[in-house]
Scaffold this active site. Structure first.
Site, PDB file in Angstrom:
ATOM      1  N   CYS A  89       0.811  -1.226   0.000  1.00  0.00           N
ATOM      2  CA  CYS A  89       0.000   0.000   0.000  1.00  0.00           C
ATOM      3  C   CYS A  89       0.840   1.270   0.000  1.00  0.00           C
ATOM      4  CB  CYS A  89      -0.959   0.010   1.186  1.00  0.00           C
ATOM      5  SG  CYS A  89      -2.132  -1.354   1.151  1.00  0.00           S
ATOM      6  N   HIS A 143      -3.364   7.566   2.721  1.00  0.00           N
ATOM      7  CA  HIS A 143      -3.747   6.228   2.245  1.00  0.00           C
ATOM      8  C   HIS A 143      -5.132   5.917   2.793  1.00  0.00           C
ATOM      9  CE1 HIS A 143      -3.838   2.129   1.162  1.00  0.00           C
ATOM     10  NE2 HIS A 143      -3.581   1.636   2.359  1.00  0.00           N
ATOM     11  N   ASN A 194     -10.102   0.106   0.361  1.00  0.00           N
ATOM     12  CA  ASN A 194      -8.646   0.194   0.297  1.00  0.00           C
ATOM     13  C   ASN A 194      -8.172  -0.348  -1.062  1.00  0.00           C
ATOM     14  OD1 ASN A 194      -5.886  -0.071   0.563  1.00  0.00           O
ATOM     15  ND2 ASN A 194      -5.955  -0.988   2.603  1.00  0.00           N
TER      16      ASN A 194
HETATM   17  N1  COA Z   1     -18.140  -8.602   9.758  1.00  0.00           N
HETATM   18  C1  COA Z   1     -18.604  -8.892  10.969  1.00  0.00           C
HETATM   19  N2  COA Z   1     -17.819  -9.245  12.012  1.00  0.00           N
HETATM   20  C2  COA Z   1     -16.511  -9.286  11.783  1.00  0.00           C
HETATM   21  C3  COA Z   1     -15.952  -9.003  10.535  1.00  0.00           C
HETATM   22  C4  COA Z   1     -16.830  -8.652   9.491  1.00  0.00           C
HETATM   23  N3  COA Z   1     -16.399  -8.332   8.242  1.00  0.00           N
HETATM   24  N4  COA Z   1     -14.614  -9.134  10.613  1.00  0.00           N
HETATM   25  C5  COA Z   1     -14.323  -9.484  11.868  1.00  0.00           C
HETATM   26  N5  COA Z   1     -15.473  -9.593  12.574  1.00  0.00           N
HETATM   27  C6  COA Z   1     -15.632  -9.940  13.990  1.00  0.00           C
HETATM   28  C7  COA Z   1     -14.531 -10.838  14.479  1.00  0.00           C
HETATM   29  O1  COA Z   1     -14.833 -12.181  14.212  1.00  0.00           O
HETATM   30  C8  COA Z   1     -14.541 -10.541  15.955  1.00  0.00           C
HETATM   31  O2  COA Z   1     -15.596 -11.229  16.546  1.00  0.00           O
HETATM   32  P1  COA Z   1     -15.433 -11.871  18.014  1.00  0.00           P
HETATM   33  O3  COA Z   1     -15.168 -10.702  18.921  1.00  0.00           O
HETATM   34  O4  COA Z   1     -16.743 -12.547  18.229  1.00  0.00           O
HETATM   35  O5  COA Z   1     -14.267 -12.795  17.910  1.00  0.00           O
HETATM   36  C9  COA Z   1     -14.880  -9.041  16.017  1.00  0.00           C
HETATM   37  O6  COA Z   1     -15.514  -8.749  14.765  1.00  0.00           O
HETATM   38  C10 COA Z   1     -13.689  -8.165  16.191  1.00  0.00           C
HETATM   39  O7  COA Z   1     -12.698  -8.545  15.266  1.00  0.00           O
HETATM   40  P2  COA Z   1     -11.332  -7.796  15.155  1.00  0.00           P
HETATM   41  O8  COA Z   1     -10.554  -8.321  13.977  1.00  0.00           O
HETATM   42  O9  COA Z   1     -10.659  -7.794  16.476  1.00  0.00           O
HETATM   43  O10 COA Z   1     -11.868  -6.326  14.810  1.00  0.00           O
HETATM   44  P3  COA Z   1     -11.145  -4.943  14.912  1.00  0.00           P
HETATM   45  O11 COA Z   1     -11.873  -4.065  15.805  1.00  0.00           O
HETATM   46  O12 COA Z   1      -9.652  -5.070  15.082  1.00  0.00           O
HETATM   47  O13 COA Z   1     -11.375  -4.392  13.441  1.00  0.00           O
HETATM   48  C11 COA Z   1     -10.208  -4.118  11.351  1.00  0.00           C
HETATM   49  C12 COA Z   1     -10.852  -5.087  12.320  1.00  0.00           C
HETATM   50  C13 COA Z   1      -9.608  -4.917  10.213  1.00  0.00           C
HETATM   51  C14 COA Z   1     -11.289  -3.192  10.797  1.00  0.00           C
HETATM   52  C15 COA Z   1      -9.129  -3.285  12.077  1.00  0.00           C
HETATM   53  O14 COA Z   1      -8.273  -4.123  12.791  1.00  0.00           O
HETATM   54  C16 COA Z   1      -8.314  -2.461  11.133  1.00  0.00           C
HETATM   55  O15 COA Z   1      -8.826  -1.556  10.510  1.00  0.00           O
HETATM   56  N6  COA Z   1      -6.998  -2.746  11.041  1.00  0.00           N
HETATM   57  C17 COA Z   1      -6.100  -2.025  10.164  1.00  0.00           C
HETATM   58  C18 COA Z   1      -6.379  -2.493   8.797  1.00  0.00           C
HETATM   59  C19 COA Z   1      -5.603  -1.752   7.798  1.00  0.00           C
HETATM   60  O16 COA Z   1      -5.548  -0.565   7.815  1.00  0.00           O
HETATM   61  N7  COA Z   1      -5.034  -2.509   6.863  1.00  0.00           N
HETATM   62  C20 COA Z   1      -4.445  -2.038   5.710  1.00  0.00           C
HETATM   63  C21 COA Z   1      -3.140  -1.420   5.921  1.00  0.00           C
HETATM   64  S1  COA Z   1      -2.499  -1.164   4.350  1.00  0.00           S
END
Ligand code: COA
Length: 323
Positions: A114, A250, A280
């Site tokens: 990215c 980004h 993204n």
């Molecule tokens: N829909 C519904 N539920 C979802 C889901 C989806 N698409 N994806 C994950 N979940 C659930 C998980 O299973 C988890 O459930 P549980 O608590 O019962 O186990 C819960 O949501 C939380 O999951 P988690 O992965 O811990 O969520 P989070 O708050 O960390 O959010 C992201 C996830 C990916 C949105 C976040 O971590 C993020 O934005 N990270 C940075 C990503 C990024 O910028 N990447 C690119 C860089 S180039």
């Protein structure tokens, strides 16, 4: 005095097919509410078969050249940042070179996930400053829909396809000292390679290559590293937060974008946001956002624009540009 790189034109291309969160929720165990609350994403674009990385990159480049008042003859080099090339080789950049009718110079693909577009700007600026090229297309083009794991709801809802491009033109420093790429700062930390990666490659028989991400860890590093890169850019130019007219970040997650805007004390209307509509698009996200805000007249000539991105590698960086 060495030449400066002027951002002469910018363009973007988005696939025809729009996929809303609701549509995705028909096949993935997710909901519009979850995706919007955690990321700010409402929809994304997915490429059709003919909308390859080369096709989309070419379309974005055509617009960038037209907006710069340039033609294929003005292009000395094409740097195309992508994690989803159409082929291992020839480089996607050279498919674009052929499609544009560029018959001289050189081109190559750049792999920095990215942060690829910021890396590309940095390389192009260096080439222009040292006189190796006078006109450089820097393109980000991605077809992430090819590498998403549809069984992993934590990642497949986050990404989209598209391409963005800028045309950089050499200008003598004395021509207009205030304009151009003021600085770029790029970084990488290979020890963090396992928090965001693709688990395969061409020629690996049992590994089709899907994106894997430890979202929380990436989030944590993104906020810290991007803030450092921004401070570094300002300090290198003797500028402060108050000097910045626009942040073009980004587009991975609205919460990360908001955190960066707050750190820079920028009102939300000075931060370009496309993640709600594009999701993204990796290396394409910054030039696509730039193309939108420059194209609709928000960003004007003379404005000081800060670009930043972070991606798998980890890779990250910033660029400070006076339009
Ligand atoms: N829909 C519904 N539920 C979802 C889901 C989806 N698409 N994806 C994950 N979940 C659930 C998980 O299973 C988890 O459930 P549980 O608590 O019962 O186990 C819960 O949501 C939380 O999951 P988690 O992965 O811990 O969520 P989070 O708050 O960390 O959010 C992201 C996830 C990916 C949105 C976040 O971590 C993020 O934005 N990270 C940075 C990503 C990024 O910028 N990447 C690119 C860089 S180039």
């Amino acid at each position: 005095m060495s030449p400066r790189s002027i951002l002469a034109g910018c363009g973007g291309y988005l696939p025809e097919r729009v996929v809303s969160n609701e549509e995705l929720a028909k096949t993935v165990d997710t909901s519009d509410a979850w995706i919007q609350e955690r990321t700010g994403i409402k929809q994304r674009y997915f490429a059709a078969k003919h909308e390859t990385a080369a096709f989309m990159g070419t379309e974005a480049a055509r617009i960038a050249l037209a907006n710069a008042g340039a033609t294929a003859d003005d292009v000395d080099a094409i740097i195309l940042a992508t994690s989803t090339p159409d082929q291992a080789f020839p480089a996607t950049a050279l498919r674009v070179q052929a499609a544009l009718g560029v018959t001289k110079g050189f081109g190559f693909d750049l792999s920095a996930a990215c942060a690829g577009f910021i890396y590309g700007l940095s390389v192009a600026d260096g080439m222009i400053r040292c006189g190796q090229a006078r006109g450089v297309l820097v393109i980000g083009s991605e077809v992430y829909s090819r590498i998403l794991n549809w069984q992993d709801r934590g990642t497949c809802v986050l990404f989209g396809d598209g391409a963005g491009a800028v045309f950089l033109r050499a200008a003598r420093s004395t021509d207009d000292d205030r304009r151009g790429v003021l600085s770029t700062h790029i970084h990488a930390q290979g020890t963090l390679g396992d928090i965001l990666y693709v688990d395969g490659a061409v020629g690996q028989p049992d590994k089709p290559g899907h994106l894997v991400m430890h979202g929380r860890e990436v989030f944590r590093h993104a906020v810290t590293r991007l803030a450092e890169a921004v401070e570094e850019a300002l300090a290198a130019n003797g500028l402060t937060h108050a000097d910045i007219d626009w942040l073009v970040p980004h587009q991975a997650n609205k919460r990360i974008i908001d955190a960066m805007g707050k750190k820079l004390h920028l009102p939300p209307e000075r931060v370009v946001v496309t993640v709600d509509r594009h999701a993204n698009t990796s290396a394409a996200s910054v030039p696509l956002a730039m193309a939108e805000a420059w194209g609709d007249g928000r960003i004007q000539q003379g404005d000081l624009v800060l670009l930043e991105a972070l991606g798998g590698g980890l890779t990250w960086g910033s660029a400070l540009v006076r339009l």
